[in-house]
Design an enzyme around this catalytic site. Structure first.
Site, mmCIF file in Angstrom:
data_model
loop_
_atom_site.group_PDB
_atom_site.id
_atom_site.type_symbol
_atom_site.label_atom_id
_atom_site.label_comp_id
_atom_site.label_asym_id
_atom_site.label_seq_id
_atom_site.Cartn_x
_atom_site.Cartn_y
_atom_site.Cartn_z
ATOM 1 N N HIS A 19 0.836 -1.207 0.000
ATOM 2 C CA HIS A 19 0.000 0.000 0.000
ATOM 3 C C HIS A 19 0.871 1.257 0.000
ATOM 4 C CE1 HIS A 19 -3.987 1.750 1.719
ATOM 5 N NE2 HIS A 19 -3.308 2.692 1.101
ATOM 6 N N HIS A 41 1.476 5.150 -1.931
ATOM 7 C CA HIS A 41 1.026 6.189 -2.861
ATOM 8 C C HIS A 41 2.264 6.872 -3.435
ATOM 9 C CE1 HIS A 41 -3.217 5.816 -1.701
ATOM 10 N NE2 HIS A 41 -2.758 5.610 -0.478
ATOM 11 N N ARG A 50 2.109 8.804 -6.266
ATOM 12 C CA ARG A 50 1.641 10.115 -6.785
ATOM 13 C C ARG A 50 2.002 10.416 -8.237
ATOM 14 N NH1 ARG A 50 -1.784 10.011 -2.852
ATOM 15 N NH2 ARG A 50 -1.168 10.950 -0.881
ATOM 16 N N ASN A 79 -4.869 5.805 -7.021
ATOM 17 C CA ASN A 79 -5.502 7.137 -6.969
ATOM 18 C C ASN A 79 -4.558 8.243 -7.433
ATOM 19 O OD1 ASN A 79 -3.887 6.996 -4.649
ATOM 20 N ND2 ASN A 79 -5.341 8.105 -3.348
ATOM 21 N N HIS A 129 -10.830 -0.049 0.887
ATOM 22 C CA HIS A 129 -10.725 1.043 1.867
ATOM 23 C C HIS A 129 -12.071 1.072 2.587
ATOM 24 C CE1 HIS A 129 -9.622 5.363 2.949
ATOM 25 N NE2 HIS A 129 -10.899 5.285 3.281
ATOM 26 N N ASP A 153 0.713 2.528 3.757
ATOM 27 C CA ASP A 153 -0.164 3.625 3.328
ATOM 28 C C ASP A 153 0.652 4.929 3.246
ATOM 29 O OD1 ASP A 153 -2.308 5.064 2.448
ATOM 30 O OD2 ASP A 153 -3.452 4.963 4.315
ATOM 31 N N HIS A 166 2.170 14.272 0.828
ATOM 32 C CA HIS A 166 1.372 15.424 0.401
ATOM 33 C C HIS A 166 2.251 16.658 0.375
ATOM 34 C CE1 HIS A 166 -2.528 13.576 0.136
ATOM 35 N NE2 HIS A 166 -2.451 13.106 1.364
HETATM 36 O O1 DOR Z 1 -4.883 9.138 4.687
HETATM 37 C C1 DOR Z 1 -4.996 8.615 3.591
HETATM 38 N N1 DOR Z 1 -4.405 9.142 2.503
HETATM 39 N N2 DOR Z 1 -5.732 7.518 3.460
HETATM 40 C C2 DOR Z 1 -6.018 6.984 2.264
HETATM 41 O O2 DOR Z 1 -6.696 5.981 2.222
HETATM 42 C C3 DOR Z 1 -5.551 7.652 1.036
HETATM 43 C C4 DOR Z 1 -4.337 8.434 1.292
HETATM 44 C C5 DOR Z 1 -3.953 9.352 0.156
HETATM 45 O O3 DOR Z 1 -4.023 8.974 -0.999
HETATM 46 O O4 DOR Z 1 -3.519 10.469 0.463
#
Ligand code: DOR
Length: 424
Positions: free
Chosen positions: A55, A57, A59, A89, A176, A303, A307
């Site tokens: 899991h 991300h 980006r 995503n 999720h 996860d 950001h």
């Molecule tokens: O906190 C989270 N951020 N939970 C998720 O399930 C998605 C993730 C994100 O893509 O930023």
């Protein structure tokens, strides 16, 4: 480029000592190493199979200001990972065979570890229509894990159909679990005295477990595989335990942050601690720790959710949810589970390498450190500690919830197919 290297005197997960000879990307018989081979003294270090994250991300494409495949996998290597699963995503969403192949090709060129592509369950993650599950599975990306992560597939009939489809190619639907009505878009704090006191919209633990309860029953109905992402509550653990006892094909993951960090951390409204599902209270932390130790929860998954600053510099209820995880995952599991005596090293390897590789159907990862196996491994110093410095991260983002904490700092070196991807 693959190296020839003789690692001497390493301690394996089971406590035995061994030399490891890395040659042409695989583990070869140490007795066959030439006398002048490069050596690495691993006295006092643990040698473990490379970690596998279900899991992540990354980006890319779409938010390269927050992370790229190169920076995210560099962070993964720093954390001891040799394989990550890139969540869908992105922008555009990975919901077609072409999109999946695009990510896989980028990763082939730029990644510092193996990248398995996660395909979306529904087109555009909108929860209305199934994505090209079969085409993604049969594409060059060979997708096996499907997830709308960040969003929950709320429509039970659509979830049933997704489970039915993925069964034909041995895929898994990674959910999720968040009831979209019980924990709507504004919910951002574990529903408790804390959400009331802080004036933050509550996210009750049952918003997770009601979906888990539904999904395990749909997995039973379809005789298909469901995987529960980021389990955070005691109620979810109870449901998963019940489902496993019944023989339902359910697997589950817990994040490092849901093992270590609790709800009171949000009292300062520091948006680094905003995550979805939210940080829970101590009784939930105890439940997920016990579940990880006894195997009700199969795997640790980060996860890792980078950001950019402009997406976190907002009032708590508006900031984007998510926190970094790859670089400190092993440290947190060591601290919470192994150093506390809850879990031994072989179980750590099972939860952070073997089980996630099995769940994702990744050949060549999560394998024992034996002659003939791919040279995917991490060397860890169990006694090293340091204060986490978010600014030193290999990630492009700085939303590291462990910044300033004293934690184990175990990773000394990581090798992916014999190539050193991180060396302290
Ligand atoms: O906190 C989270 N951020 N939970 C998720 O399930 C998605 C993730 C994100 O893509 O930023």
């Amino acid at each position: 480029m693959s190296t020839s290297l003789l690692i001497t005197g390493a301690t394996l997960a089971d406590g035995t000592r061994s030399d490891l000879y890395l040659a042409d990307g695989v583990l070869a018989d140490p007795a066959s190493a030439p006398a002048d081979v490069e050596r690495f003294d691993a006295d006092g270090l643990r040698a473990l199979p490379g970690l596998v994250d279900l899991h992540t991300h990354l980006r890319q494409p779409g938010r390269e200001d927050a992370e790229t495949i190169a920076s995210g996998t560099a962070a993964a290597a720093r954390g001891g990972f040799t394989c990550v699963h890139a969540m869908a995503n992105t922008s555009p969403v990975t919901d077609t065979a072409e999109a999946a192949e695009y990510v896989a090709e980028l990763a082939e060129r730029e990644a510092h570890c193996e990248v398995r592509v996660v395909g979306a369950i529904t087109k555009g993650l909108d929860g209305a229509e199934l994505a090209e599950l079969g085409l993604m599975a049969h594409s060059a990306a060979g997708v096996r894990v499907f997830s709308d992560d960040g969003r929950c597939v709320g429509d039970s009939q659509l979830m049933r159909r997704a489970l039915s489809y993925v069964k034909s190619f041995d895929g898994v639907v990674a959910q999720h679990s968040q009831d979209p009505r019980l924990a709507g878009p504004g919910a951002c704090c574990h529903e408790s005295e804390w959400s009331g006191r802080l004036g933050l919209p509550g996210w009750p633990s049952q918003a997770e477990s009601v979906i888990v309860a539904r999904d395990v029953q749909l997995a039973e109905l379809t005789d298909s595989r469901v995987h529960v992402c980021h389990v955070s509550t005691a109620e979810s653990v109870d449901v998963i335990r019940w489902a496993k006892a019944r023989g339902i094909r359910v697997t589950a993951e817990v994040t490092p942050h849901h093992l270590l960090l609790d709800t009171p951390l949000v009292a300062g409204y520091d948006t680094t601690f905003k995550v979805n599902p939210p940080l829970r209270t101590s009784e939930h932390l105890e439940a997920v720790r016990d579940a990880l130790a006894d195997g009700t929860i199969d795997a640790v998954a980060t996860d890792h959710a980078p950001h950019a600053r402009q997406d976190k510099d907002h009032p708590f209820d508006i900031a984007l949810p998510g926190m970094l995880g790859l670089e400190q995952a092993l440290a947190v599991v060591l601290e919470v589970m192994v150093n506390s005596g809850r879990m031994d090293w072989p179980t750590l390897v099972e939860r952070m390498s073997a089980a996630p590789a099995r769940i994702g159907r990744v050949p060549g990862q999560g394998r024992p450190l034996a002659v003939g196996e791919p040279a995917n491994l991490v060397l860890a110093d169990p006694s090293a500690r340091s204060t986490v410095d978010a600014s030193a991260s290999r990630s492009r983002s700085r939303n590291n919830p462990y910044d300033g904490r004293d934690l184990p700092d175990p990773v000394v070196a990581t090798f992916h197919r014999g190539v050193p991807t991180y060396r302290r």
